[in-house]
Design an enzyme around this catalytic site. Structure first.
Site, mmCIF file in Angstrom:
data_model
loop_
_atom_site.group_PDB
_atom_site.id
_atom_site.type_symbol
_atom_site.label_atom_id
_atom_site.label_comp_id
_atom_site.label_asym_id
_atom_site.label_seq_id
_atom_site.Cartn_x
_atom_site.Cartn_y
_atom_site.Cartn_z
ATOM 1 N N TYR A 46 -38.183 -38.650 -0.547
ATOM 2 C CA TYR A 46 -37.243 -38.401 -1.641
ATOM 3 C C TYR A 46 -36.501 -39.628 -2.161
ATOM 4 O O TYR A 46 -35.745 -39.527 -3.121
ATOM 5 C CB TYR A 46 -36.226 -37.335 -1.217
ATOM 6 C CG TYR A 46 -36.886 -36.042 -0.834
ATOM 7 C CD1 TYR A 46 -37.301 -35.140 -1.809
ATOM 8 C CD2 TYR A 46 -37.122 -35.727 0.500
ATOM 9 C CE1 TYR A 46 -37.920 -33.949 -1.462
ATOM 10 C CE2 TYR A 46 -37.744 -34.540 0.850
ATOM 11 C CZ TYR A 46 -38.141 -33.659 -0.126
ATOM 12 O OH TYR A 46 -38.755 -32.487 0.222
ATOM 13 N N SER A 61 -25.181 -42.015 12.742
ATOM 14 C CA SER A 61 -25.318 -40.565 12.878
ATOM 15 C C SER A 61 -24.379 -39.990 13.934
ATOM 16 O O SER A 61 -24.266 -40.522 15.042
ATOM 17 C CB SER A 61 -26.758 -40.208 13.257
ATOM 18 O OG SER A 61 -26.862 -38.829 13.547
ATOM 19 N N GLU A 117 -23.886 -29.084 4.710
ATOM 20 C CA GLU A 117 -24.843 -28.809 5.787
ATOM 21 C C GLU A 117 -24.284 -27.658 6.625
ATOM 22 O O GLU A 117 -23.569 -27.882 7.598
ATOM 23 C CB GLU A 117 -25.075 -30.039 6.662
ATOM 24 C CG GLU A 117 -25.797 -31.157 5.959
ATOM 25 C CD GLU A 117 -26.198 -32.290 6.899
ATOM 26 O OE1 GLU A 117 -25.856 -32.261 8.106
ATOM 27 O OE2 GLU A 117 -26.869 -33.206 6.420
ATOM 28 N N HIS A 120 -24.658 -27.940 10.575
ATOM 29 C CA HIS A 120 -24.215 -29.115 11.339
ATOM 30 C C HIS A 120 -22.772 -28.955 11.820
ATOM 31 O O HIS A 120 -21.841 -28.910 11.018
ATOM 32 C CB HIS A 120 -24.341 -30.370 10.462
ATOM 33 C CG HIS A 120 -24.011 -31.644 11.182
ATOM 34 N ND1 HIS A 120 -24.975 -32.471 11.694
ATOM 35 C CD2 HIS A 120 -22.819 -32.226 11.460
ATOM 36 C CE1 HIS A 120 -24.385 -33.525 12.258
ATOM 37 N NE2 HIS A 120 -23.078 -33.387 12.121
#
Length: 153
Positions: A46, A61, A117, A120
């Site tokens: 993408y 992260s 999200e 998450h």
């Protein structure tokens, strides 16, 4: 994942199961190398703008902290559709009791730096999760008055 977070996670998933819900753990701790692969997969498919909006680069992260977890349900795994599942609704109402918060809520992308999200969650301990719930502040960035936009070198 970190031991304290795992203990809380096990209790939370067990309680959901006791209430008739199936909540699956799809992703927890990720090493640097695994995060490189996850980010590069989105990057390849993408482009960089999408990759930076949907995934953290390795070294940035939350999964690398051992405090983040991605959930799924019988009908949706790590996709936007998770927001409409009973599991997601249960987590939204109950996760704070176990020290977890939805990390990237809807409508907060400009604040967190990441798209919504619904799967998450991050372990922040019961005290902070409860305070966020009580004050109706939904992001760590707002609570602590910090910027969530990552600036990569």
């Amino acid at each position: 994942m970190q031991a304290e977070a795992v203990r809380a996670l096990k209790k939370m998933v067990a309680q959901a199961k006791a209430e008739g819900l199936t909540i699956s753990i799809e992703s927890g701790y990720r090493s640097y190398d695994v995060q490189v692969k996850a980010y590069n997969s989105i990057l390849k498919g993408y482009g960089q703008a999408a990759a930076d909006n949907e995934s953290a680069r390795a070294g940035y992260s939350e999964h690398q902290t051992g405090l983040a977890v991605d959930f799924g349900s019988e009908s949706c795994i790590i996709q936007d559709c998770f927001a409409n599942t009973f599991a997601a609704k249960w987590l939204a109402q109950n996760s704070y009791k176990y020290g977890f918060i939805l990390r990237y809520p809807a409508g907060k992308s400009a604040i967190t730096g990441y798209k919504f999200e619904p799967w998450h969650y991050r372990y922040v301990r019961y005290r902070l999760a409860s305070e966020l719930k009580r004050t109706k502040v939904v992001t760590l960035e707002e609570f602590f008055g910090i910027s969530g936009s990552v600036r990569y070198k």
